[in-house]
Design a protein around this motif. Structure first.
Motif: not given
Length: 373
Positions: A6-15
């Protein structure tokens, strides 16, 4: 394709960014996500959005006063002199920025979710995690919270009594070392550059049998890494018979990174991931340092390949190459961009002589292991 990863990510890191002049002004997690998507490396169920840890969950390690100060600094976008001096907030390393609570709380939430998933037997990657310099009541070294500590504590609360923590970031994991000093439930193994900030983690700093510090010399190469991995790290992990392993896979130990003087290829990190999977099926891999956007993106994308059982192509497809060509880096080293930074994931091997310093540290760790056997 199905996998137990499982890969855990978030768009918060993009902005979100620490500020234009900070080493963490570069995109990292968002680029890994984009590369994996360009490679079609997320099968259904493999990608999970990271939750944001609530303050109550964070106080499993951090003090309530510190969490309140961190939230207050985000709300006000300024810090008092008291909060700066007591909690290390609003400094050059740990500046005030719009998401200074939400971003690290998301990383911590990802590692807490990762601990839960790892306990069920999954191999988990949370590249936003690995903030190993955070202390209970103080930020340090770009780390506002300490998600590795929170994840390990969650595993212990779930009933485990032997968790191995392996850290191959270029910088010593002082926050983790402090949290588990003298613990018999957590075996900490840290490989890091000798005489590099935070200037802790000497080989004699053992905290009983729990901690194995492996300070390595400048120019540390792939051949020396193989020696340390096979004669020190893997025996120290296997001898502990861990019920779970947490690996901090900081990308700042490779040759192109501006904040270390080590000379590894990304193959060393992937080799470590593969080897640790053979020791315990419960494996949580975290990100950490890494300040060259191309080397971080390529290394961590390869970590996901190792965890999920995917083959790394000799040459990236056009969509993935476009992701890497879209990156920018204002540092001087970013002006000379060799073609492999755009076209491949895997570095060329970086072998070299095995120097006496490397042999000596491997021997010291082996001697300690035989003493505690």
């Amino acid at each position: 394709m199905t996998s137990r990863a499982v890969f855990i990510g978030s768009e918060i890191y993009r902005r979100s960014t620490y500020g234009g002049q900070h080493p963490l002004a570069i995109p990292r997690v968002s680029t890994v996500i984009d590369l994996c998507r360009a490679l079609d490396w997320f099968a259904p169920g493999e990608y999970r959005n990271s939750p944001r840890a609530k303050p109550a969950a964070l106080t499993a390690f951090h003090t309530a006063d510190y969490i309140a100060a961190l939230q207050r600094a985000e709300d006000r976008q300024t810090v008092t002199e008291t909060d700066r001096s007591q909690h290390g907030l609003g400094t050059l390393s740990n500046p005030v920025f719009p998401e200074m609570f939400r971003r690290p709380a998301t990383a911590a939430g990802g590692s807490l979710l990762g601990a839960e998933l790892a306990l069920s037997g999954l191999r988990v990657f949370n590249p936003g995690g690995g903030t190993h310099h955070g202390f209970a009541d103080r930020a340090g070294g770009f780390c506002y919270l300490n998600d590795p500590v929170l994840a390990i504590l969650a595993m212990l609360r779930a009933g485990l009594d032997r968790v191995a923590y392996v850290d191959i970031d270029a910088h010593h994991c002082d926050g983790v070392a402090s949290a588990f000093h003298g613990s018999r439930q957590v075996r900490m193994i840290s490989l890091h550059e000798n005489r590099r900030w935070p200037f802790t983690g000497g080989v004699s700093d053992t905290a009983g049998e729990a901690a194995y510090n492996i300070p390595v010399p400048r120019g540390f190469n792939d051949s020396e890494f193989d020696l340390i991995l096979n004669e020190a790290i893997l025996p120290a992990v296997a001898g502990f018979r861990p019920q779970a392993i947490v690996l901090q896979c900081g990308a700042d130990a490779v040759a192109e990174d501006p904040l270390s003087r080590l000379a590894l290829s990304n193959r060393c990190h992937w080799k470590t991931v593969h080897a640790l999977q053979e020791i315990s099926p419960r494996l949580l891999v975290l990100g950490g340092g890494g300040y060259n956007p191309w080397s971080v993106a390529r290394l961590w994308t390869g970590v996901w390949a190792a965890l999920s059982g995917r083959a790394i192509p000799d040459r990236l497809p056009d969509r993935a190459e476009t992701v890497l060509r879209g990156l920018e880096w204002r540092r001087l080293r970013g002006r000379d961009r060799p073609a492999p930074w755009f076209t491949t994931l895997q570095d060329a091997p970086r072998p070299g002589p095995i120097r006496p310093e490397a042999r000596q540290i491997a021997g010291q760790i082996s001697a300690r292991l035989s003493t505690w056997a």
